[in-house]
Design an enzyme around this catalytic site. Structure first.
Site, PDB file in Angstrom:
ATOM      1  N   THR A 138     -19.886 -43.345  11.666  1.00 30.17           N
ATOM      2  CA  THR A 138     -20.355 -44.618  11.113  1.00 30.17           C
ATOM      3  C   THR A 138     -21.253 -45.383  12.090  1.00 30.17           C
ATOM      4  OG1 THR A 138     -18.333 -44.744   9.854  1.00 30.17           O
ATOM      5  CG2 THR A 138     -19.512 -46.794  10.140  1.00 30.17           C
ATOM      6  N   GLY A 177     -12.817 -45.164  16.297  1.00 25.58           N
ATOM      7  CA  GLY A 177     -11.577 -45.481  16.999  1.00 25.58           C
ATOM      8  C   GLY A 177     -11.518 -44.791  18.347  1.00 25.58           C
ATOM      9  N   GLU A 421     -12.385 -44.446   4.998  1.00 26.49           N
ATOM     10  CA  GLU A 421     -12.368 -43.130   4.328  1.00 26.49           C
ATOM     11  C   GLU A 421     -13.012 -43.199   2.950  1.00 26.49           C
ATOM     12  OE1 GLU A 421     -11.708 -40.634   6.026  1.00 26.49           O
ATOM     13  OE2 GLU A 421     -10.705 -41.625   7.692  1.00 26.49           O
TER      14      GLU A 421
END
Lengths: 659, 659
Positions: A138, A177, A421
């Site tokens: 992303t 993350g 997701e």
């Protein structure tokens, strides 16, 4: 001791809680083993989440890293497998409050997308934690639409390297993350350019921090994206690249390769990429979505039999709030939904496992259905569960608003599942596209997957129900759902065709139908959920009253769906307004029936007090004492009050303010 | 500079933003004045909210106290009135992020419930901040049901004092604002006992902290209730009393008194107490509920024309996400609702002011209607606006989840409005009770307030609409709302009567109807909101296209309501399924029409960037740069990473982990 109002609820259970827990868990042996593992972890102070509600983002992050590192040690000591049942149980009891989870995605992507040489080189380094990985897909400017990613990787034949760049601010990687403060490496997705030609998005292994001192590598700007609604424990990061070079061998190359002279070669099927996404969407549901709803129900229902407020009957003691019809109408449908989604999760896993076997046999036929189902159910389950948690929070009044209730954190975390997701609207429209295709195929007499054969078999008709008890017959309500879903899909298809035939361009016609298409996709998933609940109940053992109470929950789930979406059902013509009165009566009658077993039904979810981490939801129901204890431990009462000396004292003693 | 995608939206406005702002504000002069006040405050660094998203609860509290004290100083310097327009504007721009707001409620309760002597003694002390007050009503065990409060005040004739006690843990005061760490005094509600007889709940003025050193007074245990979902700036407190004595004169005694010998005397009407609650419920709507929805719309709509994602038309640039029908369907109904509720707020204030005049003339006839309306609208407006803010948050995808977007804080704060000042379900049932009474009266030919005469005049019929444009005629959709509300109320009344006639006790019959009664009360308020929107549009000046765009919004609000509650309308029989197709078509047609003016419509709300405090919603649309700037300022990037040295470095360099 247990609050007597709560204790009396347990005595009245119409079924065996132990047996239901075992049945949800996949057997009593698994329950026993899970409890042992969970107890061992919960008794270890490193894993305590007791102070979670008092911690800052930095404190949460540090504690999560500590847990992750300590867990690795524990896994080595105990000889557990990283993907084994024990570790699964531990993740369940830590509620995801642990760092380095993207390291697993880093490894999975190398093992799925890497060549044998790449796997041989990188996997041992990752497995032994000589490197810590992240997964950077992303960007600031692009999420779900991967083709639009803007990071570039230009091949330099002279040095046999790729040069990675962030050409503009929107191209910065954003959200990955473990990247903000932890990772040393990352799989980075970028547009591949060779000799000026773009070959689309490809994954590259990139070292982002020094293995000596953890400082960013030359050309790398990396950091944390700052405060979020929840996930304070995770160091979601940003990454900016300026002429960062990686060797040619670092492009993951199971399916394609850039050869030394710049020749681009592709082999194998790209479809398998969908399968990874499908697998993640399904695996997220149980831990991150359905379980939080189960926890919220446990907290709200236990609290609602301890909390007494106002008088139901004049002259009597104040009533338990769960005895009010409005409170039952808030909470019991959420409880039924938690069971419905637990069962649909099992259904999806079976569908997935069958698909996985097919794929291993090089048969990719089930991929479209699997993709459509995982997308649609991810969307409706996250949406229902998010709104269910919110209802539970609000149903606890003011105390639900305290972090000590555990409900705000459940909510602020689960709402993210509607976005990550795959954004839900985008996903539902993918399901809709599949359904429209199936509908067209079925209309043309072509074969379709078994799950959608109803699209061709549903025929308009009238429901034969004559009284309210008829609506406790699954045949009647299933037919109503089937008709409704089938009609919403066929009418969307008809509108789409009509627009195209009247000269509207296809992309524009699709856009003009999306509100209705989204609704149709939801209706399909809702229908399948009810159908699966009915089939699950039929297969249940009738021992110890379990089938009976599950049948009540199934009826409630189905009838609440009709009651809440009356328009879609009435429109259909299968049900009349007279039927709606019967549905309403039957639905409202079920509430007090299920209410009697409400506490045993949440007890069966078998959460420990530590994993609930809730002053309102503990097994003993000592809610007021626990709220008070929690308040006293708060940092707001642990330190003095500097604001008094600095601002209040001068105000109170201000000469200007004297009379 | 302004992002060109955002700038182009403003050039296309079909109406004058300046004029619309002035019309919402009550005139251009007020807008000008408000801007001047807001600018002065926003340029003062004490009032900066720039770092709000990075602060802990303790830091937020300290900053809020600093602001409150500084504001007092400013008010004195400028010679403003505490209740004047300037101070209102300042509260608007501080978004409630300020301490000592309960001090005002403390003062209001003394001035409403206190005798002349009490007012003369306490008000000057409070006004000059020689004391700081709070208002302690809610207890751990009791909120909305005031009669159940458990704190006791026993009269001791020997010493002419009341002895206040917290007899059990659930009787502890819990939630009062400003009490946890700031207040020196509080109005405390307790059950009054004289010579062993209980006289019900009464208010007492109690000193809780020393005026010398702020330590709790003997017998007083006081502190902060700890972490909450939001309101970190407020020190909501707990209070435990052990034999705390206050002089007889400290019971607020405008309406009743305990005389020296223990004789209890009551005079005056108690009804006026409702009026205070009514006033608070109405006053909270604009600042705490409608304005947050306006802010959320501003943020989400501006972002949705800057964010481009995926291709709508093949071969073209990626599309602005607001050009997708699904995004329009999410955001534009929220925008229409923000306007609808702004107008209903004006309606409620007019109703309130008329009622207030009546009361000053000792005429209490309008109290029941006022109470029913303030309760019902408090409930539906808070509920709609809360869900609207959530929709805006989710419509911004991942970036909406960052605190830097401003949306999570708006959500976690507005959700409290569904609970405080009366829990929504309880309030709606009070509205329902009023409506049932009116329905019965109307059926019996007795007079009812003008707002509910439709209950007797509505007659079953069929909508004469023939094509989709007919549904842009307010007459048609208003009639549909009227029929629907009237039918839901009459059928609830019929069910209630039927149950009672068949022998069910009245309290139990009421409980069995509450799900339907709640729905009926919502339908009534929804109908009045649409009706008021229609009437507001009719009265609007047609200058500069304002009436035209407001008419579109009104139509959208009305048709979205029918589209989303299809069942209630179809059931009614006034609209058929064929009508629903026309409503749907008409509703979907309106989306692209309003979409063209979406940015000017939120610009007209006229929020400064500082008060929005949002990386996504700023006037210039530089969303990515602002997210990046915000991340860099985060404490997660400002300090080193102690977790590296403590946990990650040893892991990465662990001998056990070496290959």
């Amino acid at each position: 001791g247990v609050n007597p109002d709560l204790a009396s609820e347990r005595l009245a259970a119409s079924f065996s809680v132990e047996l239901l827990t075992a049945s949800l868990d996949g057997g009593a042996e698994r329950t026993r083993m899970r409890r042992a593992v969970v107890e061992a972890i919960e008794n270890d102070p490193v894993f305590s989440q007791e102070n979670q509600y008092f911690q800052s983002q930095n404190e949460r992050y540090e504690a999560a890293v500590k847990r992750a590192v300590y867990l690795q040690k524990k896994i080595r000591e105990m000889g557990w497998s990283e993907t084994g049942t024990e570790v699964q149980y531990i993740y369940r009891c830590l509620s995801g409050d642990i760092a380095l989870s993207l390291h697993r995605v880093f490894m999975r992507s190398i093992s799925v997308l890497g060549s044998d040489e790449q796997i041989a080189k990188w996997m041992p380094l990752a497995t032994s934690y000589q490197i810590i990985g992240s997964y950077a897909q992303t960007e600031l400017g692009h999420g779900t639409y991967l083709q639009g990613l803007e990071t570039t990787a230009v091949f330099d034949a002279a040095t046999q390297e790729f040069i990675l760049n962030t050409p503009k601010i929107s191209a910065m990687k954003w959200w990955p993350g473990d990247m903000g403060r932890s990772a040393t490496h990352s799989v980075v997705f970028a547009q591949l350019y060779v000799h000026g030609k773009c070959y689309g998005v490809h994954p590259f292994i990139l070292q982002i921090r020094s293995l000596q001192d953890h400082s960013p590598r030359p050309g790398v700007t990396v950091g944390d994206i700052g405060p979020k609604m929840n996930f304070q424990h995770a160091d979601n990061g940003f990454l900016r690249l300026q002429n960062v070079r990686v060797p040619r061998e670092n492009m993951l190359s199971k399916f394609c390769e850039v050869q030394p002279d710049g020749t681009y070669v592709r082999w194998g099927s790209q479809k398998i990429n969908y399968f990874t996404m499908t697998s993640v969407r399904i695996s997220v549901l149980s831990d991150e979505v359905i379980r939080p709803l189960m926890k919220a129900c446990t907290i709200a229902i236990r609290y609602s039999v301890v909390r007494r407020q106002s008088k139901l009957k004049p002259g009597e003691q104040e009533a338990k709030i769960l005895d009010y019809q409005t409170q039952q109408q808030k909470l019991l449908p959420q409880l039924a939904a938690a069971y419905a989604f637990h069962f649909i999760n099992t259904y999806l896993h079976e569908l997935f496992n069958r698909g996985y076997q097919d794929i291993q046999g090089k048969n990719f036929d089930s991929l479209p259905e699997l993709h459509a189902f995982s997308s649609g159910f991810k969307a409706i389950v996250t949406q229902h569960c998010t709104s269910g948690v919110e209802i539970c929070l609000r149903a606890c009044g003011g105390h639900g608003y305290s972090l000590l209730s555990g409900l705000p954190s459940l909510y602020t975390k689960i709402i993210a599942s509607c976005i990550y997701e795959g954004e839900n609207t985008v996903l539902l429209l993918q399901t809709a596209r599949f359904l429209i295709k199936c509908f067209m195929a079925a209309s043309a007499g072509q074969p379709v997957p078994p799950s959608v054969t109803y699209l061709s078999s549903a025929k308009p008709g009238k429901c034969p129900a004559k009284n309210k008890s008829d609506f406790l017959n699954p045949e009647f309500y299933l037919k109503a759902y089937e008709q409704m879903a089938s009609r919403l899909i066929s009418s969307s298809a008809a509108k789409l065709q009509h627009l195209i035939q009247s000269g509207v361009e296809e992309y524009e016609a699709w856009n003009q139908c999306t509100v209705q298409l989204e609704r149709a996709a939801k209706a399909h998933c809702h229908y399948i959920t009810v159908k699966n609940f009915v089939e699950t109940v039929e297969k249940l053992d009738n021992k110890a009253g379990i089938q009976k109470i599950m049948k009540h929950l199934c009826d409630l789930f189905a009838l609440h769906g009709i009651f809440s979406n009356m328009g879609d059902f009435l429109y259909d013509g299968y049900l009349t307004t007279a039927h709606m009165d019967l549905v309403t009566a039957s639905y409202l009658d079920l509430l007090p029936v299920i209410r009697k077993d409400a506490v045993p039904l949440v007890d069966a979810f078998d959460f420990t007090d530590k994993s609930l981490n809730s002053a309102l939801g503990s097994y003993d129901g000592q809610v007021y004492q626990r709220l008070y204890d929690g308040a006293r431990r708060s940092p707001t009462n642990q330190q003095g009050n500097p604001a008094y000396g600095k601002y209040l004292k001068p105000l109170l003693q201000n000469k200007l303010s004297k009379l």
